[in-house]
Scaffold this active site. Structure first.
Site, PDB file in Angstrom:
ATOM      1  N   ASP A  38      -7.830   0.134   5.521  1.00  0.00           N
ATOM      2  CA  ASP A  38      -7.566  -0.946   6.486  1.00  0.00           C
ATOM      3  C   ASP A  38      -6.067  -1.087   6.738  1.00  0.00           C
ATOM      4  OD1 ASP A  38      -8.116  -3.004   8.192  1.00  0.00           O
ATOM      5  OD2 ASP A  38      -8.655  -4.454   6.642  1.00  0.00           O
ATOM      6  N   HIS A  55      -3.770   4.846  13.677  1.00  0.00           N
ATOM      7  CA  HIS A  55      -4.895   5.661  13.232  1.00  0.00           C
ATOM      8  C   HIS A  55      -4.453   7.111  12.988  1.00  0.00           C
ATOM      9  CE1 HIS A  55      -7.482   2.330  13.803  1.00  0.00           C
ATOM     10  NE2 HIS A  55      -7.489   2.360  15.121  1.00  0.00           N
ATOM     11  N   LEU A 149     -14.095  18.513  -5.312  1.00  0.00           N
ATOM     12  CA  LEU A 149     -14.263  17.163  -4.751  1.00  0.00           C
ATOM     13  C   LEU A 149     -15.226  17.176  -3.558  1.00  0.00           C
ATOM     14  CD1 LEU A 149     -13.116  14.157  -4.354  1.00  0.00           C
ATOM     15  CD2 LEU A 149     -11.532  15.194  -2.725  1.00  0.00           C
TER      16      LEU A 149
HETATM   17  C1  FPP Z   1      -9.190  -0.058   9.975  1.00  0.00           C
HETATM   18  O1  FPP Z   1      -7.890  -0.450  10.345  1.00  0.00           O
HETATM   19  C2  FPP Z   1      -9.303   1.360  10.193  1.00  0.00           C
HETATM   20  C3  FPP Z   1     -10.232   1.968  10.967  1.00  0.00           C
HETATM   21  C4  FPP Z   1     -11.300   1.224  11.663  1.00  0.00           C
HETATM   22  C5  FPP Z   1     -10.220   3.401  11.183  1.00  0.00           C
HETATM   23  C6  FPP Z   1      -9.930   4.180   9.964  1.00  0.00           C
HETATM   24  C7  FPP Z   1      -9.661   5.559  10.336  1.00  0.00           C
HETATM   25  C8  FPP Z   1      -8.695   6.308   9.793  1.00  0.00           C
HETATM   26  C9  FPP Z   1      -7.815   5.856   8.705  1.00  0.00           C
HETATM   27  C10 FPP Z   1      -8.499   7.696  10.201  1.00  0.00           C
HETATM   28  C11 FPP Z   1      -9.724   8.457   9.822  1.00  0.00           C
HETATM   29  C12 FPP Z   1      -9.484   9.835   9.719  1.00  0.00           C
HETATM   30  C13 FPP Z   1     -10.458  10.761   9.806  1.00  0.00           C
HETATM   31  C14 FPP Z   1     -10.112  12.100   9.430  1.00  0.00           C
HETATM   32  C15 FPP Z   1     -11.817  10.468  10.287  1.00  0.00           C
HETATM   33  P1  FPP Z   1      -7.696  -1.449  11.549  1.00  0.00           P
HETATM   34  O2  FPP Z   1      -7.551  -0.634  12.784  1.00  0.00           O
HETATM   35  O3  FPP Z   1      -8.819  -2.431  11.587  1.00  0.00           O
HETATM   36  O4  FPP Z   1      -6.351  -2.120  11.153  1.00  0.00           O
HETATM   37  P2  FPP Z   1      -5.939  -3.630  11.436  1.00  0.00           P
HETATM   38  O5  FPP Z   1      -6.879  -4.490  10.612  1.00  0.00           O
HETATM   39  O6  FPP Z   1      -4.550  -3.682  10.941  1.00  0.00           O
HETATM   40  O7  FPP Z   1      -6.057  -3.870  12.904  1.00  0.00           O
END
Ligand code: FPP
Length: 258
Positions: A38, A55, A149
């Site tokens: 997050d 992201h 893994l």
């Molecule tokens: C939450 O942060 C994150 C997500 C919904 C997306 C997570 C995805 C990645 C970390 C990349 C994934 C990589 C692969 C290889 C699939 P948020 O956007 O809700 O953050 P915020 O709460 O600060 O707005």
């Protein structure tokens, strides 16, 4: 249009911390670590950048943490990449998130092979866009004989929908007289979940300071140790992972006993 969302992989302040710095017990590494990644959006906002840049950086962190988990001997690493609720985000963001598995795998597959990492997914994969599904299915196929893994991407995953789907499968089998009520218990119920071949996580980490489960592994985390780290996911590093493992190792897991 696509190229608008390509970012240079600028060198960030990568940590050189090795696993000995925190004195974690190498004999007591959790077999399964699950992470709610997050804070990508807030990381980008702090820098006046578009959320998708967060992201993109989050994807670089996925690579770093996968490497380190593999080096530490973790057997399963489950990452919450896209929830069944994330479809309500702006289309541009959803489209970008759907592109990430393909980008990740096309740039990281050689290293996954070298590190003997097997890719798996949990979630409603059939409902993903074709290009996303194709990328993950290809990675699953190419890495299926790896024995190190297991890197599990939760994609279009939601714990409540997973449980409802399991109940529906069991109800169908019951109607066809293929299972009896006595056949259903906590162990057999597992066989109807996406995680049927994966042990429950001993350690569940959420980054960015939020302290909730957000529909992630709600059945499987019933006895997990939760560690909440204030770091935003793009800044999460090897040291943070080891700190979470150390916290886990300092806890006394009682499973309802004394
Ligand atoms: C939450 O942060 C994150 C997500 C919904 C997306 C997570 C995805 C990645 C970390 C990349 C994934 C990589 C692969 C290889 C699939 P948020 O956007 O809700 O953050 P915020 O709460 O600060 O707005």
């Amino acid at each position: 249009m696509r190229h608008l969302f390509r970012f240079k992989n600028k060198t960030r302040n990568h940590s050189n911390i090795t696993s000995n710095d925190l004195n974690i017990d190498k004999q007591n590494i959790p077999e399964h670590i699950a992470i709610i990644m997050d804070g990508n959006g807030r990381w980008a906002k702090q820098r006046k950048m578009p959320r998708i840049k967060g992201h993109y950086e989050g994807m670089q962190t996925v690579k770093k943490i996968t490497r380190h988990a593999s080096d530490l001997g973790v057997k399963y690493l489950t990452l919450y990449a896209f929830s069944t609720e994330n479809w309500t985000r702006p289309t541009e963001e959803v489209n970008y998130l759907m592109k990430l598995p393909g980008d990740f795998l096309s740039t990281f597959l050689p290293e996954l092979m070298e590190k003997n990492v097997r890719v798996e997914t949990i979630g409603f994969i059939d409902a993903l866009p074709e290009h996303t599904r194709k990328a993950v299915l290809e990675a699953i196929e190419k890495t299926k004989n790896n024995t190190g893994l297991t890197l599990v991407f939760a994609l279009n995953y939601g714990g409540k929908k997973e449980i409802v789907a399991a109940v529906q499968m069991i109800a169908d089998l019951y109607k066809e007289n293929k299972v009896t009520l006595d056949d259903i218990n906590e162990t057999t119920f597992n066989d109807y979940l996406f995680t049927k071949n994966i042990p429950d996580p001993e350690l569940l980490i959420r980054t960015s300071g939020e302290q909730r489960l957000s529909n992630f592994l709600i059945w499987q985390s019933s006895y997990s140790e939760f560690v909440f780290d204030d770091t935003l996911w793009p800044d999460f590093n090897e040291n943070n992972l080891e700190q979470a493992i150390k916290t886990y190792q300092e806890r006394h897991r009682r499973f309802g006993g004394l």
